[in-house]
Design a protein around this motif. Structure first.
Motif, PDB file in Angstrom:
ATOM      1  N   ASN A  58       0.833  -1.198   0.000  1.00 33.78           N
ATOM      2  CA  ASN A  58       0.000   0.000   0.000  1.00 33.78           C
ATOM      3  C   ASN A  58       0.873   1.256   0.000  1.00 33.78           C
ATOM      4  OD1 ASN A  58      -2.783   0.525  -0.113  1.00 33.78           O
ATOM      5  ND2 ASN A  58      -2.813   1.195   2.008  1.00 33.78           N
ATOM      6  N   GLN A  80      -4.665  -5.213  -2.491  1.00 30.81           N
ATOM      7  CA  GLN A  80      -5.449  -4.666  -1.387  1.00 30.81           C
ATOM      8  C   GLN A  80      -6.891  -5.175  -1.433  1.00 30.81           C
ATOM      9  OE1 GLN A  80      -3.185  -3.222  -3.258  1.00 30.81           O
ATOM     10  NE2 GLN A  80      -2.504  -1.231  -2.450  1.00 30.81           N
ATOM     11  N   TYR A 101      -6.114   1.866   6.489  1.00 32.05           N
ATOM     12  CA  TYR A 101      -5.646   2.835   5.505  1.00 32.05           C
ATOM     13  C   TYR A 101      -5.385   4.192   6.146  1.00 32.05           C
ATOM     14  CZ  TYR A 101      -6.543  -0.557   1.899  1.00 32.05           C
ATOM     15  OH  TYR A 101      -6.475  -1.683   1.122  1.00 32.05           O
TER      16      TYR A 101
END
Length: 405
Positions: A58, A80, A101
């Motif tokens: 990420n 993801q 996140y």
């Protein structure tokens, strides 16, 4: 007004941040696992491999999109999305999944700020709109994939639960179905048969409207069921199984009566519930038939909406069982079949506790007319309504007549 610069793809700050990805990933996981019990309960090997790799990727995707001044591409979010699907399968709540996140964004940006030089403040500031843009693309994509998988899982669970109820109600093998939804089957069950008097649709309503009304009705019914309930419901009602134990069976029976009241409130229409107990799993089909018979009897007898057990309709239940006695009782009323006025008079005489004065008033008859009709009942049936033994038999015969299909 503060001018926010455009990210410089060659900025040394971004290069240094890329070398810090393993350390940032470790910080993200440390913060996140301190906050989330759901992730702490996941297997260690899953944390050490999959989740660590997902966080690191990420951050890599964000830094690449930052340098190239663009949002993340769909293929860059494939890992993801796949990870979010697995979290849905593992039952990790969506808010917990999405919070990773924001934790990564906060921890990662702080780590970048910690390694930024004084003359790199502009490069650091340029990451803010890029980070927000990244989150605005990644979070909805992950949420959508999670919800799609969750809906699929819920649909599969509903179908399996429906098949499980069908297996229990018919006495077929149920253990494999229960294992598929991680359910430990109980030995004792309370069976609730629900009969709903669905209201008529408005004039001009079509099949689509009928389908929507039926779906809304079933949703309202299901919403009132306790979490441990297994059900097979449609717009006309259905069957609810309430797993319990020998020790809590009596309490579950009482709770089932309360549940009928809650269901009536939820659908705001007339509803009758028949309740029976199964003390072994093998007894569920018999208990289900008994509960359904109780509910049907209460409805056909014109009893008020509510919950009923066998004792509430015991005489009527027995009278509607097939047999020679029932046939003989039915023949008594057959002799009055061509005289509806006599049938009606006898029924009201029984309902008024054999009181002639009250019966005459209710029927708006002269007392002599009532006496004449009761004599005619005696002549046609051979049983005298004034005789205590005969009136009990006449009442039983009338019940058999009223419950005849």
């Amino acid at each position: 007004m503060v001018d926010i610069p455009t990210p410089d793809p060659r900025a040394p700050l971004y290069e240094r941040a890329a070398t810090q990805i393993p350390a940032i990933t470790e910080q993200v996981l440390e913060v996140f696992f301190a906050r989330s019990a759901a992730y702490r309960h996941l297997p260690h090997q899953l944390v050490d491999r999959e989740i660590t790799e997902a966080v690191a990727r990420n951050i890599q995707v964000f830094l690449r999109a930052l340098r190239e001044q663009r949002p993340p591409a769909p293929d860059e979010l494939a890992v993801q999305i796949a990870t979010a699907v697995r979290r849905a399968q593992q039952g990790v709540p969506l808010d917990v999944v999405l919070s990773t996140y924001h934790v990564a964004a906060h921890v990662g940006w702080t780590a970048m700020a910690n390694v930024a030089e004084q003359d790199e403040v502009g490069d650091l500031l340029a990451t803010v709109p890029a980070l927000l843009r990244y989150l605005s693309v990644a979070v909805p994509a992950v949420a959508a994939s999670y919800l799609t998988e969750q809906q699929s899982l819920h649909a599969e669970r509903r179908e399996t639960a429906r098949a499980l109820v069908a297996a229990l109600l018919t006495g077929r093998e149920a253990e494999p179905l229960a294992e598929r939804i991680s359910l430990d089957l109980s030995s004792h069950h309370v069976v609730l048969a629900v009969r709903v008097e669905a209201p008529p649709l408005p004039e001009g309503a079509g099949s689509h409207d009928a389908r929507l009304a039926a779906q809304a009705l079933v949703r309202r019914l299901r919403a009132e069921l306790p979490k441990h309930a297994l059900s097979a419901l449609d717009r006309d009602g259905g069957t609810v199984l309430l797993p319990t134990t020998a020790e809590t069976l009596d309490q579950e029976l009482a709770d089932a009566a309360d549940l009928v009241r809650d269901l009536r409130t939820a659908v705001a229409i007339d509803l009758v519930g028949g309740i029976a107990a199964a003390e072994r799993r093998e007894d569920i089909p018999t208990a289900a038939r008994q509960a359904a018979d109780i509910a049907e009897l209460a409805q056909r007898l014109g009893r008020p909406p509510g919950a009923y057990v066998l004792d509430d309709v015991l005489l009527e239940y027995q009278l509607c069982r097939p047999g020679a006695g029932r046939k003989r009782l039915a023949r008594v009323m057959d002799r009055l079949a061509e005289h509806p006025d006599l049938l009606h008079t006898l029924r009201e005489f029984i309902n008024c506790d054999h009181n002639r004065h009250r019966t005459a008033e209710k029927l708006h008859l002269h007392r002599n007319t009532l006496n004449y009709r009761l004599r005619r009942v005696t002549e046609l049936t051979g049983y005298n309504p004034a005789d205590p033994a005969d009136i009990r038999l006449l009442a039983a015969s009338l019940t058999v007549h009223d419950l005849r299909p």
